[in-house]
Scaffold this active site. Sequence first.
Site, PDB file in Angstrom:
ATOM      1  N   ASN A 164       0.862  -1.187   0.000  1.00 46.76           N
ATOM      2  CA  ASN A 164       0.000   0.000   0.000  1.00 46.76           C
ATOM      3  C   ASN A 164       0.898   1.236   0.000  1.00 46.76           C
ATOM      4  O   ASN A 164       1.873   1.304   0.762  1.00 46.76           O
ATOM      5  CB  ASN A 164      -0.858   0.023   1.275  1.00 46.76           C
ATOM      6  CG  ASN A 164      -1.538   1.370   1.487  1.00 46.76           C
ATOM      7  OD1 ASN A 164      -2.499   1.705   0.790  1.00 46.76           O
ATOM      8  ND2 ASN A 164      -1.033   2.166   2.417  1.00 46.76           N
ATOM      9  N   GLU A 165       0.565   2.194  -0.838  1.00 45.80           N
ATOM     10  CA  GLU A 165       1.326   3.447  -0.905  1.00 45.80           C
ATOM     11  C   GLU A 165       2.831   3.158  -0.789  1.00 45.80           C
ATOM     12  O   GLU A 165       3.525   3.691   0.099  1.00 45.80           O
ATOM     13  CB  GLU A 165       0.834   4.451   0.143  1.00 45.80           C
ATOM     14  CG  GLU A 165      -0.596   4.887  -0.134  1.00 45.80           C
ATOM     15  CD  GLU A 165      -1.093   6.096   0.668  1.00 45.80           C
ATOM     16  OE1 GLU A 165      -0.398   6.566   1.579  1.00 45.80           O
ATOM     17  OE2 GLU A 165      -2.216   6.564   0.352  1.00 45.80           O
TER      18      GLU A 165
ATOM     19  N   TYR B  29      -7.331  11.809  -2.087  1.00 47.14           N
ATOM     20  CA  TYR B  29      -8.217  12.400  -1.086  1.00 47.14           C
ATOM     21  C   TYR B  29      -8.509  13.845  -1.463  1.00 47.14           C
ATOM     22  O   TYR B  29      -7.663  14.518  -2.063  1.00 47.14           O
ATOM     23  CB  TYR B  29      -7.549  12.366   0.292  1.00 47.14           C
ATOM     24  CG  TYR B  29      -7.512  10.975   0.886  1.00 47.14           C
ATOM     25  CD1 TYR B  29      -8.615  10.447   1.537  1.00 47.14           C
ATOM     26  CD2 TYR B  29      -6.362  10.184   0.780  1.00 47.14           C
ATOM     27  CE1 TYR B  29      -8.588   9.168   2.079  1.00 47.14           C
ATOM     28  CE2 TYR B  29      -6.327   8.905   1.322  1.00 47.14           C
ATOM     29  CZ  TYR B  29      -7.448   8.403   1.968  1.00 47.14           C
ATOM     30  OH  TYR B  29      -7.426   7.136   2.499  1.00 47.14           O
TER      31      TYR B  29
ATOM     32  N   GLU C 261      -8.450   4.184  -2.322  1.00 44.99           N
ATOM     33  CA  GLU C 261      -8.662   5.141  -1.231  1.00 44.99           C
ATOM     34  C   GLU C 261      -9.079   6.460  -1.858  1.00 44.99           C
ATOM     35  O   GLU C 261      -8.335   7.019  -2.674  1.00 44.99           O
ATOM     36  CB  GLU C 261      -7.396   5.325  -0.387  1.00 44.99           C
ATOM     37  CG  GLU C 261      -7.071   4.116   0.457  1.00 44.99           C
ATOM     38  CD  GLU C 261      -5.873   4.332   1.383  1.00 44.99           C
ATOM     39  OE1 GLU C 261      -5.659   5.470   1.834  1.00 44.99           O
ATOM     40  OE2 GLU C 261      -5.159   3.346   1.628  1.00 44.99           O
TER      41      GLU C 261
HETATM   42  O1  AHR Z   1      -6.923   6.207   4.985  1.00 44.37           O
HETATM   43  C1  AHR Z   1      -5.940   6.731   5.809  1.00 44.37           C
HETATM   44  C2  AHR Z   1      -4.541   6.573   5.221  1.00 44.37           C
HETATM   45  O2  AHR Z   1      -4.415   7.345   4.067  1.00 44.37           O
HETATM   46  C3  AHR Z   1      -4.155   5.196   4.783  1.00 44.37           C
HETATM   47  O3  AHR Z   1      -3.694   4.421   5.828  1.00 44.37           O
HETATM   48  C4  AHR Z   1      -3.057   5.450   3.806  1.00 44.37           C
HETATM   49  O4  AHR Z   1      -2.960   4.461   2.823  1.00 44.37           O
HETATM   50  C5  AHR Z   1      -3.391   6.814   3.248  1.00 44.37           C
HETATM   51  O5  AHR Z   1      -2.308   7.662   3.267  1.00 44.37           O
END
Ligand code: AHR
Length: 495
Positions: free
Chosen positions: A172-173, A240, A297
């Site tokens: 992840n990331e 996001y 995400e």
């Molecule tokens: O969703 C919160 C965080 O955001 C996750 O753990 C990460 O993958 C992202 O940076």
Amino acid sequence: MNHIIVNGNVSKGTINKNIYGQFTEHLGRCVYEGIYVKEEDNIPNVNGIRKDVMAALKNIQVPVVRWPGGCFADTYHWKDGIGPKEQRKTIVNTNWGGVTEDNSFGTHEFMEFATQLGCDVYFSGNVGSGTVQELSDWIEYCNMGGISPMANLRRENGQDEPWNVKYWGIGNEAWGCGGNMKPEYYADETRKFSTYMRNYDNEHPIYKIASGSNGPDYNWTKTVCERAGFMIDAITFHHYTVTYEWNKKGKATGFTKDEYYRLLHNTLIMDELVQNHSNIIKQYEKNGHKIGLIVDEWGTWFDVEDGTNPGFLYQQNTIRDAVLAGINLNIFNNHCDTVVMTNIAQMINVLQAMILTEGEKMVLTPTYYVYDLFKQHMNAHQMESYVDADILNEEDELKVPRLTVSASEKDGKALVTVVNLSESEAADVDVILTGLTASAITGRGITGDMNDHNSFENPDVVKIQDVAATLTNDGHGFTATLPKNSVCSFEVTLK
Ligand code: AHR
């Protein structure tokens, strides 16, 4: 009057039900309290899974849930979370608040949750601090039906049959909390990990998902697909939406009109991100090997609520979140030829949640109701749709379209979902249904003032209401008035 055309003759294909996926991380009160409770908590549950939360999630027909992270995934060692609970290792959740993680919710408990919900699961493997052997073993533990060291261990822990877990994330990331890797290095890691991610049942092949870019880092997508595309089934990206910038995320409630439009303006980049990543991926789909795009995400990220642990990412959820969710889900539906899954962050008590809990209390958020309004899009035949309406704030940097739309058809019914982005004005709309003839229509939606939200004291401030809609005499269209700040869905019975 604003106009929408839904063209029943033009489609990008089926809307993958997994576009409506969710994300749960060992973060704050998402898993512990949100999903899983202990006997001493005195919250009604079945095998530790909250009954109220389960009933709410079943209603929106959650198709797939990603677990256990997020950043947590690259610190998670799955063997810590199996076997007798009193013997499980206690660790520190170094990413999220430095709290103690007792590993009482592990693979078996998550699979109990998924089985009750009837959803698919998407496990994020640990690449950052884990080993190839560890991930390979986890797959064998979950999916091997015959005799093997890991299958035998699973049986010792009470599960005879394999779970046939399909979706497996390779870290992840990886560019950040998942190891701070360069794309070239991560591509090599992906090739290596993927090599040992085996199928144990040809009727249930696994689906390998590479960790993707941070929003518009197109070089990441290009490099990973170029070097490792032939060894993966999909690649992700994360995006996001914040009000201003990463260091000034803004508030979840009590925001101004300017901040309302700023956030919506910022989220619209999702369309461009999906399009650009899709264009890159397509170049590396060689010899019929498809690579799907997953946004595993996404959602709003605000300052945490006053008085809460900053590491728990707990935020309220308003009509503005609902409008943002509607905008993004319309975008994903309209890119259903490449987007195979998305997972909003996160399901309960964290970021843009569906559900908030406080002890035994539970409240459904405006975002939850958007998933309810859109659920008929899952596995439906997408239909192209077009908006003819003006742009709001055309003169300044906060311009946004007045309306966004997507449409689909399933089981003799069309679903048209429309978002009205204006925080103050209702919108009259006429919808032309090209190539379709309607015999009946029902409209539903959510609306309110931009800061409206549901709380434990007032849980029903925002809830689904009827929205009047009138079919044209010939059945080739309908008219409706979309309330301000609204997300509406119109279900049209077809002749
Ligand atoms: O969703 C919160 C965080 O955001 C996750 O753990 C990460 O993958 C992202 O940076």
